[in-house]
Motif scaffolding. Structure first.
Motif, PDB file in Angstrom:
ATOM      1  N   ASN A  43      -3.914  18.843  -3.763  1.00 50.42           N
ATOM      2  CA  ASN A  43      -3.456  17.468  -4.025  1.00 50.42           C
ATOM      3  C   ASN A  43      -4.144  16.480  -3.088  1.00 50.42           C
ATOM      4  O   ASN A  43      -4.624  15.433  -3.506  1.00 50.42           O
ATOM      5  N   PHE A  44      -4.179  16.824  -1.801  1.00 51.51           N
ATOM      6  CA  PHE A  44      -4.793  15.944  -0.809  1.00 51.51           C
ATOM      7  C   PHE A  44      -6.275  15.753  -1.083  1.00 51.51           C
ATOM      8  O   PHE A  44      -6.780  14.624  -1.011  1.00 51.51           O
ATOM      9  N   LEU A  45      -6.986  16.831  -1.383  1.00 51.36           N
ATOM     10  CA  LEU A  45      -8.420  16.717  -1.627  1.00 51.36           C
ATOM     11  C   LEU A  45      -8.711  15.865  -2.860  1.00 51.36           C
ATOM     12  O   LEU A  45      -9.640  15.049  -2.850  1.00 51.36           O
ATOM     13  N   GLY A  52       0.814  -1.220   0.000  1.00 55.99           N
ATOM     14  CA  GLY A  52       0.000   0.000   0.000  1.00 55.99           C
ATOM     15  C   GLY A  52       0.844   1.264   0.000  1.00 55.99           C
ATOM     16  O   GLY A  52       0.537   2.226  -0.705  1.00 55.99           O
ATOM     17  N   VAL A  53       1.909   1.273   0.779  1.00 54.96           N
ATOM     18  CA  VAL A  53       2.784   2.448   0.834  1.00 54.96           C
ATOM     19  C   VAL A  53       3.465   2.672  -0.508  1.00 54.96           C
ATOM     20  O   VAL A  53       3.546   3.797  -1.008  1.00 54.96           O
ATOM     21  N   ILE A  54       3.939   1.595  -1.118  1.00 49.30           N
ATOM     22  CA  ILE A  54       4.623   1.718  -2.410  1.00 49.30           C
ATOM     23  C   ILE A  54       3.654   2.207  -3.483  1.00 49.30           C
ATOM     24  O   ILE A  54       3.969   3.128  -4.252  1.00 49.30           O
ATOM     25  N   ILE A  55       2.479   1.621  -3.542  1.00 48.32           N
ATOM     26  CA  ILE A  55       1.483   2.057  -4.526  1.00 48.32           C
ATOM     27  C   ILE A  55       1.046   3.484  -4.226  1.00 48.32           C
ATOM     28  O   ILE A  55       0.842   4.288  -5.136  1.00 48.32           O
ATOM     29  N   GLY A  56       0.905   3.814  -2.957  1.00 47.97           N
ATOM     30  CA  GLY A  56       0.527   5.175  -2.577  1.00 47.97           C
ATOM     31  C   GLY A  56       1.553   6.205  -3.017  1.00 47.97           C
ATOM     32  O   GLY A  56       1.203   7.289  -3.480  1.00 47.97           O
ATOM     33  N   ALA A  57       2.824   5.868  -2.891  1.00 51.77           N
ATOM     34  CA  ALA A  57       3.872   6.796  -3.333  1.00 51.77           C
ATOM     35  C   ALA A  57       3.810   7.007  -4.837  1.00 51.77           C
ATOM     36  O   ALA A  57       3.936   8.134  -5.328  1.00 51.77           O
ATOM     37  N   ALA A  58       3.600   5.929  -5.570  1.00 52.62           N
ATOM     38  CA  ALA A  58       3.491   6.053  -7.029  1.00 52.62           C
ATOM     39  C   ALA A  58       2.223   6.826  -7.397  1.00 52.62           C
ATOM     40  O   ALA A  58       2.231   7.667  -8.301  1.00 52.62           O
ATOM     41  N   PHE A  59       1.142   6.560  -6.697  1.00 54.43           N
ATOM     42  CA  PHE A  59      -0.127   7.234  -6.966  1.00 54.43           C
ATOM     43  C   PHE A  59      -0.025   8.719  -6.633  1.00 54.43           C
ATOM     44  O   PHE A  59      -0.654   9.555  -7.283  1.00 54.43           O
ATOM     45  N   SER A  60       0.776   9.050  -5.636  1.00 52.51           N
ATOM     46  CA  SER A  60       0.983  10.450  -5.266  1.00 52.51           C
ATOM     47  C   SER A  60       1.577  11.245  -6.420  1.00 52.51           C
ATOM     48  O   SER A  60       1.203  12.401  -6.649  1.00 52.51           O
ATOM     49  N   ARG A  61       2.483  10.642  -7.156  1.00 58.65           N
ATOM     50  CA  ARG A  61       3.074  11.325  -8.315  1.00 58.65           C
ATOM     51  C   ARG A  61       2.013  11.571  -9.390  1.00 58.65           C
ATOM     52  O   ARG A  61       2.030  12.600 -10.054  1.00 58.65           O
ATOM     53  N   VAL A  68      -2.835  17.585 -10.554  1.00 63.37           N
ATOM     54  CA  VAL A  68      -3.010  18.928  -9.989  1.00 63.37           C
ATOM     55  C   VAL A  68      -2.178  19.950 -10.755  1.00 63.37           C
ATOM     56  O   VAL A  68      -2.690  20.981 -11.206  1.00 63.37           O
ATOM     57  N   ASN A  69      -0.887  19.679 -10.914  1.00 66.21           N
ATOM     58  CA  ASN A  69       0.016  20.667 -11.516  1.00 66.21           C
ATOM     59  C   ASN A  69      -0.173  20.821 -13.021  1.00 66.21           C
ATOM     60  O   ASN A  69       0.001  21.922 -13.553  1.00 66.21           O
ATOM     61  N   ASP A  70      -0.492  19.733 -13.714  1.00 64.24           N
ATOM     62  CA  ASP A  70      -0.549  19.782 -15.171  1.00 64.24           C
ATOM     63  C   ASP A  70      -1.962  19.931 -15.726  1.00 64.24           C
ATOM     64  O   ASP A  70      -2.115  20.347 -16.878  1.00 64.24           O
TER      65      ASP A  70
END
Length: 143
Positions: free
Chosen positions: A90-92, A20-29, A35-37
């Motif tokens: 990003n969080f929302l 979950g942490v690994i997928i979450g980190a990838a999903f965060s990107r 958000v940015n693009d």
């Protein structure tokens, strides 16, 4: 102690958490890119163009005179509320996507459980009796 550590790591919950942490980190990107693009350019276009939260800051030192956040941070302390707004967006977005995913998974689980319950539950006694009568009538010769 090593054996206890092996037992701890071998537990399913620990491995699930690690995945979950690994997928979450990838999903965060992915969410950062959304958000940015995608989101922020639309917000910028709707608010008169060129609206960029990342360079919104308040200088906390009289030495800070730079117009960009990166240069201002080099000059002294700044209150970078624009970055906070971006991270909050990003969080929302991430929370909304996770909510939709969990809602979909719950709906899928409910339909699977309902299907299993329908398959596993025997019919009521009266329906079973009527089914037996129907089957007996089918085997009788026509009169």
């Amino acid at each position: 102690m090593l054996n206890e550590f092996k037992a701890f790591i071998a537990r399913g919950n620990v491995m699930d958490l690690a995945v979950g942490v690994i997928i979450g980190a990838a999903f965060s990107r992915i969410v950062d890119s959304v958000v940015n693009d995608l989101v922020m350019p639309i917000v910028g276009a709707l608010t008169g163009g060129g609206f960029d939260f990342s360079n919104y800051f308040l200088p906390l030192s009289s030495n800070v005179t730079a117009p960009s956040l990166a240069a201002a941070r080099e000059q002294g302390a700044v209150f970078a509320y624009g970055n906070f707004i971006t991270v909050l967006i990003n969080f929302l977005i991430l929370a909304w996507i996770i909510f939709l995913m969990i809602k979909g998974v719950n709906r899928l689980r409910a339909s699977v459980e309902k299907q299993k319950a329908e398959e596993a539950a025997p019919p009521p006694a009266d329906v079973q009796l009527l089914t037996e009568i129907r089957d007996l009538l089918k085997t009788r010769p026509a009169v």
